[in-house]
Enzyme design. Sequence first.
Site, PDB file in Angstrom:
ATOM      1  N   CYS A  43       8.145  -4.225   3.625  1.00  0.00           N
ATOM      2  CA  CYS A  43       8.422  -4.785   2.295  1.00  0.00           C
ATOM      3  C   CYS A  43       8.336  -3.681   1.247  1.00  0.00           C
ATOM      4  O   CYS A  43       8.936  -3.787   0.191  1.00  0.00           O
ATOM      5  CB  CYS A  43       7.428  -5.885   1.980  1.00  0.00           C
ATOM      6  SG  CYS A  43       5.740  -5.340   2.215  1.00  0.00           S
TER       7      CYS A  43
ATOM      8  N   GLU B 185      -3.898  -8.273  -2.144  1.00  0.00           N
ATOM      9  CA  GLU B 185      -4.656  -8.107  -0.900  1.00  0.00           C
ATOM     10  C   GLU B 185      -5.232  -6.704  -0.888  1.00  0.00           C
ATOM     11  O   GLU B 185      -4.526  -5.730  -1.160  1.00  0.00           O
ATOM     12  CB  GLU B 185      -3.736  -8.339   0.303  1.00  0.00           C
ATOM     13  CG  GLU B 185      -3.272  -9.799   0.384  1.00  0.00           C
ATOM     14  CD  GLU B 185      -2.507 -10.142   1.654  1.00  0.00           C
ATOM     15  OE1 GLU B 185      -1.714  -9.310   2.125  1.00  0.00           O
ATOM     16  OE2 GLU B 185      -2.708 -11.260   2.163  1.00  0.00           O
TER      17      GLU B 185
END
Length: 489
Positions: free
Chosen positions: A296, A470
């Site tokens: 990503c 995260e």
Amino acid sequence: MSDLQGREASVVEGVNKQLFIGGSWRDAAAGKTLKVEDPSTGQMLCAVADGSVADGKAALDAAVAAQESWAATPPRERGEILRGAFEIITERADDLALLMTLEMGKPLKESKAEIAYASEFFRWFAEEAVRISGRYSVAPNGATRLMTMKQPVGPCLMITPWNFPMAMGTRKIGPAVAAGCTMVIKPAALTPLSMFALTDILTEAGLPAGVLNVVTTSSTGEVMEPLIRDPRLRKLTFTGSTEVGRRLVEQSAEGLLRVSMELGGNAPFLVFGDADVDRAVDGAMLAKMRNIGEACTAANRFIVHESVAEEFAAKLADRMGGMKSGRGVAEDVEVGPLVEAKQRDKVAELVDDAVDAGATVLTGGERPSGAGYFYPPTVLTEVPTSARVFSEEVFGPVAPIFTFSSDEEGLAMANDTEFGLVAYAYTTDFSRAIKVSEGLQTGMVGINQGVVSNPAAPFGGVKASGFGREGGAEGIEEYLETKYVGLAL
Ligand code: NAP
């Protein structure tokens, strides 16, 4: 089972392939299995349990049953389990890397790098588990005291993609364990084996039954939706495509779940006229070719100042064109196959579309024949911004180069996308670096570096790349609720 030999056969045989529910491995209730294949050959590696709606519900039942006692487990104990798992992963890194390469295709060196990266989330969150705290203050009127305490959110559902089969799991499991949450995790159907291996490691490290439950399924939507709509679930954390993420946010609205969405990207890689071009090419190799471009965070659009574009393109084409492709299990291979036929078709389609729109191929661009889902590293220049590669995530080893003439134009091109995960910029001018960092509409920026991922840093995006973070100190907050207690004296 495939015709694997020696160590390859033994690492695949050595991993459990059932569902993990309430601390036990068990077959899917309906006895069904789904196939896992080796993308470098297209052959079947093994079969794993194919869970049903009933299996999903059993997994959530187990997570709900374990929540109260797990939340009451001392933080140090929770942290020590993560630390223990970190040690075991490190000891077994070679076998885990081989298993990952077999199911996902990436070269062994990259699998080893992912194992190290994945395990660091456990070490980081082992340290965070004992640092959860609240605050105490005197109310402005002096009459009352304000206290806050942090408590686990509760049972979580975690859905992860195939591109980083272990790290996308540890990035969620680590903070959930540290915070005292129980969980059901659903790894991608293409790459479940790394998650099964990780589950055994966590159990060996002492994770109590029911805290982590693992469900694999080929009926993903059908099995996940009832869990998302189950009032006992308190959080959904998803890493995957924006398209699926949008649907899951809608489903999670019913239960007003806490939601984290790590979605797709379309990262710009800006090279300014004052950049050190060799350094930019080194960074581009990492930003583009890490994970065969199936990340990503992969640089999707190279936006290069016209004064250095030709030099940058020639050097990048030279490096990418010289990479060795092949089955990732060979130590000298640098580019493995794409994960499946569909993924390769999409990459080839985007390259063909760019060429039809007028792009020039400097290297690659031809789909090879033969077994496996290989696609060669490809560099395209003179790409018009109307080509699909400008707006769509390639998720493959393709570097399209666009040019700009002023900082304003470069920044506008970088931001001209619905996505906002990460951007890279190469410049030797400090104030330009700050201005560009401020102007980029992304959750992360890499200045003179081609990789930003770091367990100690908050990873995440804005716009259609999602929300939530995260890693870092922020990572554990996603799994904690803040409770305020007012105390009148
Ligand atoms: P995907 O198709 O969205 O799948 C991701 C996960 O969602 C898989 O476990 C998949 O299960 C599951 N899923 C699919 N349909 C679902 C549904 N209707 N309900 C619930 N779950 C569903 O994405 P992908 O192709 O595997 O992964 C690539 C994408 O992930 C790219 O867009 C990439 O940018 C993104 N990604 C983002 C980050 C980040 O941190 N921002 C990191 C890595 C990847 P199945 O395996 O059964 O299909």
